[in-house]
Design a protein around this motif. Structure first.
Motif, mmCIF file in Angstrom:
data_model
loop_
_atom_site.group_PDB
_atom_site.id
_atom_site.type_symbol
_atom_site.label_atom_id
_atom_site.label_comp_id
_atom_site.label_asym_id
_atom_site.label_seq_id
_atom_site.Cartn_x
_atom_site.Cartn_y
_atom_site.Cartn_z
ATOM 1 N N SER A 240 0.814 -1.217 0.000
ATOM 2 C CA SER A 240 0.000 0.000 0.000
ATOM 3 C C SER A 240 0.848 1.267 0.000
ATOM 4 O O SER A 240 0.315 2.376 -0.087
ATOM 5 N N GLY A 241 2.174 1.098 0.123
ATOM 6 C CA GLY A 241 3.061 2.250 0.130
ATOM 7 C C GLY A 241 3.439 2.714 1.513
ATOM 8 O O GLY A 241 4.121 3.727 1.676
ATOM 9 N N GLY A 242 3.006 1.958 2.548
ATOM 10 C CA GLY A 242 3.286 2.337 3.925
ATOM 11 C C GLY A 242 4.505 1.633 4.489
ATOM 12 O O GLY A 242 5.178 0.858 3.806
ATOM 13 N N LYS A 243 4.757 1.898 5.768
ATOM 14 C CA LYS A 243 5.880 1.297 6.471
ATOM 15 C C LYS A 243 5.344 0.585 7.703
ATOM 16 O O LYS A 243 4.685 1.201 8.538
ATOM 17 N N PRO A 244 5.592 -0.720 7.844
ATOM 18 C CA PRO A 244 5.099 -1.450 9.022
ATOM 19 C C PRO A 244 5.640 -0.837 10.314
ATOM 20 O O PRO A 244 6.818 -0.463 10.386
ATOM 21 N N ILE A 245 4.780 -0.745 11.337
ATOM 22 C CA ILE A 245 5.175 -0.155 12.621
ATOM 23 C C ILE A 245 5.011 -1.172 13.744
ATOM 24 O O ILE A 245 5.966 -1.583 14.374
ATOM 25 N N ASN A 246 3.776 -1.573 14.005
ATOM 26 C CA ASN A 246 3.494 -2.678 14.925
ATOM 27 C C ASN A 246 2.122 -3.234 14.568
ATOM 28 O O ASN A 246 1.410 -2.659 13.728
ATOM 29 N N ASN A 247 1.745 -4.349 15.184
ATOM 30 C CA ASN A 247 0.522 -5.024 14.742
ATOM 31 C C ASN A 247 -0.752 -4.190 14.929
ATOM 32 O O ASN A 247 -1.699 -4.316 14.150
ATOM 33 N N ILE A 248 -0.797 -3.323 15.929
ATOM 34 C CA ILE A 248 -1.994 -2.499 16.143
ATOM 35 C C ILE A 248 -2.084 -1.405 15.087
ATOM 36 O O ILE A 248 -3.108 -1.253 14.410
ATOM 37 N N VAL A 249 -1.015 -0.648 14.939
ATOM 38 C CA VAL A 249 -1.004 0.449 13.964
ATOM 39 C C VAL A 249 -1.140 -0.086 12.545
ATOM 40 O O VAL A 249 -1.849 0.501 11.716
ATOM 41 N N ASP A 250 -0.493 -1.214 12.268
ATOM 42 C CA ASP A 250 -0.563 -1.785 10.918
ATOM 43 C C ASP A 250 -1.993 -2.175 10.549
ATOM 44 O O ASP A 250 -2.415 -2.016 9.409
ATOM 45 N N VAL A 251 -2.747 -2.679 11.515
ATOM 46 C CA VAL A 251 -4.141 -3.039 11.230
ATOM 47 C C VAL A 251 -4.945 -1.795 10.873
ATOM 48 O O VAL A 251 -5.713 -1.792 9.894
ATOM 49 N N THR A 252 -4.791 -0.715 11.641
ATOM 50 C CA THR A 252 -5.564 0.493 11.339
ATOM 51 C C THR A 252 -5.196 1.056 9.971
ATOM 52 O O THR A 252 -6.075 1.511 9.222
ATOM 53 N N ASN A 253 -3.913 1.007 9.623
ATOM 54 C CA ASN A 253 -3.497 1.496 8.301
ATOM 55 C C ASN A 253 -4.001 0.591 7.184
ATOM 56 O O ASN A 253 -4.393 1.059 6.107
ATOM 57 N N TYR A 254 -3.987 -0.715 7.431
ATOM 58 C CA TYR A 254 -4.469 -1.646 6.412
ATOM 59 C C TYR A 254 -5.964 -1.475 6.159
ATOM 60 O O TYR A 254 -6.403 -1.434 5.004
ATOM 61 N N VAL A 255 -6.752 -1.359 7.222
ATOM 62 C CA VAL A 255 -8.204 -1.204 7.056
ATOM 63 C C VAL A 255 -8.530 0.110 6.350
ATOM 64 O O VAL A 255 -9.466 0.178 5.545
ATOM 65 N N MET A 256 -7.763 1.159 6.623
ATOM 66 C CA MET A 256 -7.957 2.423 5.902
ATOM 67 C C MET A 256 -7.730 2.215 4.409
ATOM 68 O O MET A 256 -8.499 2.705 3.574
#
Length: 424
Positions: A240-256
């Motif tokens: 998606s063009g993002g940078k993995p951070i941690n499992n909580i933040v990654d989920v919110t970015n993925y769902v967006m």
């Protein structure tokens, strides 16, 4: 916006190739600026570590014997996490890795090494370079690495018009394709198993004190374990063009990215008096945002606050004090509908444009707020454990807006050469 061909196929059934889909999207007014391949790595295979011995001429290097299918090879490796029996990614002689790195047979401190065991960063699949990438144990030595992990994908770089905020997600693009082809949409799962929920002993209070927030909703998830995301989620974030951070933040970015609804997670224990107030900032208030920058606020800017201070720039970026960290155990997950004009003005005034603000200012689907909240809660429980509190915290109302579309058959016929009757 970057869109995955593989993710599109999960949401709508179509028989077309990536290039045909690119043409279809461009003809729909969603210009495909670029088509790239992702994850296709030549001469990189799955290997299983058979034995490890010390390098005779270097204290920090090991000679690792690896089964790569029909043969065994010995390579020199300095990673600290090499372990017998583990499946790993092996770049054989002739492999070309991201960044133009060519793998050749080399001699390291007097020992031949006809390949290399790779880290995530060397494979272009993440930033981790602390050790080699460990693969699932059920893979077979010699298997093509890209195929074994289902990495290969085609990525479309789309130019989304400013009036098409509904297309700033995989779901939005899939909806356009489905409408054109008359196909059914397969929505991401949002149904939370009630057996995985707990009763609320107490809930945060939410108060909306500004007309610029129409609807605010949140879920509490207790007992999460904040950690590195599993590979499948990190892969989606990278695509998606993002940078993995941690499992909580990654989920919110993925769902967006998946559904078009921005979300944010707070460390629940850092919210004073367990109270959320959506309001305009006060004179001389300030906030240190997640990027570590000090932000001077003014009353024209909307914030999420606790009982005392701002904890986030509403719809733009969270605050540093309530950030989800490795020590976080309980989180408050929010999703909201903010006035697009308010978000745009604040974003420009403060000089901070984010993926979230871009979506809010173009207009999100208010009906998607609660669905995305449940989708994210479901995925967080999957990757971080914890128990979801069964009660949703809400304030305001989902805005009900119906747009009128004026259709003039005579004008359409004149422009397109069609014969649509006025009575149709």
């Amino acid at each position: 916006m970057l869109v995955s061909f593989r993710e599109l196929k999960k949401m709508v059934n179509f028989p077309y190739s990536p290039q045909e889909i690119a043409n279809i999207l461009t003809n729909l007014g969603l210009e495909v600026r670029k088509v790239d391949t992702f994850g296709k790595l030549k001469n990189v295979v799955v290997g299983r570590i058979l034995s490890i011995r010390n390098h005779p001429n270097a204290d920090r290097l090991k000679i690792v014997e690896v089964n790569v299918g029909k043969r065994k090879i010995s390579v020199v490796c300095g990673a600290p996490n090499v372990e017998e029996g583990r499946c790993v990614a092996v770049a054989l002689e002739g492999a070309e890795l991201p960044g133009g790195v060519m793998v050749k047979k080399v001699r390291i401190r007097g020992v031949n090494s006809p390949g290399m065991i790779c880290s995530e960063r060397e494979l272009g699949l993440g930033e981790d370079h602390s050790g080699i990438m460990i693969l699932p144990d059920n893979l077979s030595p010699g298997d093509d690495f890209s195929q074994a992990l289902e990495l290969e994908d085609t990525i479309f770089d789309l130019e989304i018009p400013s009036n098409r905020g509904d297309c700033l997600s995989i779901l939005g693009i899939a909806r356009e394709i489905a409408a054109l082809l008359g196909e059914k949409i397969y929505f991401p799962s949002t149904e939370i198993n009630k057996d995985c929920m707990i009763k609320a002993d107490s809930l945060p209070k939410v108060q909306i004190n500004t007309p610029n927030c129409l609807y605010y909703t949140a879920r509490i998830i207790k007992g999460v374990k904040v950690d590195t995301s599993p590979f499948w989620l990190r892969r989606k974030i990278i695509i998606s063009g993002g940078k993995p951070i941690n499992n909580i933040v990654d989920v919110t970015n993925y769902v967006m990215w998946e559904m078009g609804q921005p979300l944010h997670s707070f460390d629940l224990e850092t919210i004073k008096d367990q109270k959320i107030v959506v309001r305009q900032a006060k004179i001389e208030e300030n906030l240190v945002t997640l990027d570590g920058k000090f932000r001077q606020l003014n009353p024209e800017m909307m914030v999420i606050a606790d009982s005392e201070d701002p904890i986030a720039l509403a719809g733009i970026m969270g605050g540093e004090k309530t950030e989800v960290k490795s020590s976080t155990c309980n989180i408050l997950l929010e999703a909201a509908y903010f006035d697009p004009v308010s978000i745009r003005k604040t974003s420009r005034r403060i000089g901070l444009i984010t993926e979230a603000s871009s979506r809010f200012e173009k207009g999100i689907d208010p009906e998607m707020v609660k669905k995305a909240l449940d989708r994210a809660a479901l995925l967080i429980q999957k990757v971080a454990g914890g128990r979801i509190v069964d009660t949703v915290v809400e304030a305001g109302e989902v805005p009900k807006k119906r747009k009128k579309i004026y259709f003039r058959p005579l004008r359409v016929n004149r422009i397109s050469g069609s014969r649509i009757a006025s009575s149709t």
